[in-house]
Design a protein around this motif. Structure first.
Motif, PDB file in Angstrom:
ATOM      1  N   UNK A  36      -4.931  -0.922   4.965  1.00 27.76           N
ATOM      2  CA  UNK A  36      -5.035  -1.643   3.698  1.00 27.76           C
ATOM      3  C   UNK A  36      -5.947  -0.900   2.729  1.00 27.76           C
ATOM      4  N   UNK A  37      -7.026  -0.347   3.196  1.00 25.49           N
ATOM      5  CA  UNK A  37      -7.951   0.386   2.335  1.00 25.49           C
ATOM      6  C   UNK A  37      -7.269   1.603   1.719  1.00 25.49           C
ATOM      7  N   UNK A  38      -6.519   2.346   2.534  1.00 24.10           N
ATOM      8  CA  UNK A  38      -5.813   3.524   2.014  1.00 24.10           C
ATOM      9  C   UNK A  38      -4.744   3.141   0.997  1.00 24.10           C
ATOM     10  N   UNK A  39      -3.979   2.112   1.306  1.00 21.54           N
ATOM     11  CA  UNK A  39      -2.934   1.680   0.379  1.00 21.54           C
ATOM     12  C   UNK A  39      -3.565   1.203  -0.933  1.00 21.54           C
ATOM     13  N   UNK A  40      -4.627   0.415  -0.844  1.00 23.55           N
ATOM     14  CA  UNK A  40      -5.293  -0.077  -2.061  1.00 23.55           C
ATOM     15  C   UNK A  40      -5.822   1.070  -2.918  1.00 23.55           C
ATOM     16  N   UNK A  41      -6.312   2.102  -2.284  1.00 19.68           N
ATOM     17  CA  UNK A  41      -6.851   3.243  -3.026  1.00 19.68           C
ATOM     18  C   UNK A  41      -5.753   4.086  -3.670  1.00 19.68           C
ATOM     19  N   UNK A  42      -4.661   4.305  -2.957  1.00 20.51           N
ATOM     20  CA  UNK A  42      -3.604   5.193  -3.459  1.00 20.51           C
ATOM     21  C   UNK A  42      -2.515   4.471  -4.229  1.00 20.51           C
ATOM     22  N   UNK A  43      -2.176   3.275  -3.786  1.00 19.93           N
ATOM     23  CA  UNK A  43      -1.074   2.517  -4.394  1.00 19.93           C
ATOM     24  C   UNK A  43      -1.491   1.052  -4.534  1.00 19.93           C
TER      25      UNK A  43
ATOM     26  N   UNK B 201      -0.651  -1.317  -6.324  1.00 20.88           N
ATOM     27  CA  UNK B 201       0.432  -2.286  -6.519  1.00 20.88           C
ATOM     28  C   UNK B 201       1.054  -2.732  -5.193  1.00 20.88           C
ATOM     29  N   UNK B 202       0.779  -2.011  -4.116  1.00 26.04           N
ATOM     30  CA  UNK B 202       1.325  -2.353  -2.803  1.00 26.04           C
ATOM     31  C   UNK B 202       0.291  -2.999  -1.881  1.00 26.04           C
ATOM     32  N   UNK B 203      -0.871  -3.331  -2.418  1.00 22.76           N
ATOM     33  CA  UNK B 203      -1.953  -3.829  -1.570  1.00 22.76           C
ATOM     34  C   UNK B 203      -1.607  -5.138  -0.861  1.00 22.76           C
ATOM     35  N   UNK B 204      -0.955  -6.059  -1.548  1.00 20.70           N
ATOM     36  CA  UNK B 204      -0.601  -7.337  -0.920  1.00 20.70           C
ATOM     37  C   UNK B 204       0.415  -7.132   0.206  1.00 20.70           C
TER      38      UNK B 204
ATOM     39  N   UNK C 124       8.650   5.106  -1.846  1.00 18.27           N
ATOM     40  CA  UNK C 124       8.867   5.525  -0.462  1.00 18.27           C
ATOM     41  C   UNK C 124       7.959   4.734   0.484  1.00 18.27           C
ATOM     42  N   UNK C 125       6.719   4.530   0.070  1.00 17.36           N
ATOM     43  CA  UNK C 125       5.808   3.757   0.909  1.00 17.36           C
ATOM     44  C   UNK C 125       6.227   2.295   0.957  1.00 17.36           C
ATOM     45  N   UNK C 126       6.660   1.751  -0.167  1.00 12.63           N
ATOM     46  CA  UNK C 126       7.140   0.363  -0.186  1.00 12.63           C
ATOM     47  C   UNK C 126       8.285   0.192   0.814  1.00 12.63           C
TER      48      UNK C 126
END
Length: 80
Positions: free
Chosen positions: A3-10, A12-15, A45-47
């Motif tokens: 979650x920390x990595x996603x919040x930092x990089x993307x 909009x995908x944190x939730x 791609x991550x989504x």
């Protein structure tokens, strides 16, 4: 960590990342997802990968490599 990595990089995908992280029952999948976040350059791609994980369709990087799946491309590089 996911979650920390996603919040930092993307952000909009944190939730979505929070939901996926909460639903992971197999700890072996977590390092693969963290690696995916690190290697992915585009949020779409991550989504897709997070949604696959949420739907139970995610395969580990080792499983994809064993099956010869070469559909994941990052720039001019290809995971194999």
């Amino acid at each position: 960590m996911l979650v920390v990595l996603v919040c930092a990089r993307f952000p909009e995908l944190s939730e979505l990342a929070r939901k996926v992280a909460a639903s992971i029952s197999d700890p072996v999948l977590l390092p693969d997802l963290v690696m995916s976040v690190d290697l992915t350059w585009e949020s779409l791609a991550l989504r897709r990968q997070l949604l696959e994980q949420a739907d139970g369709r995610h395969q580990s990087l080792d499983a994809r490599r064993d099956q010869g799946d070469q559909s994941e491309r990052y720039g001019s590089f290809q995971l194999s």
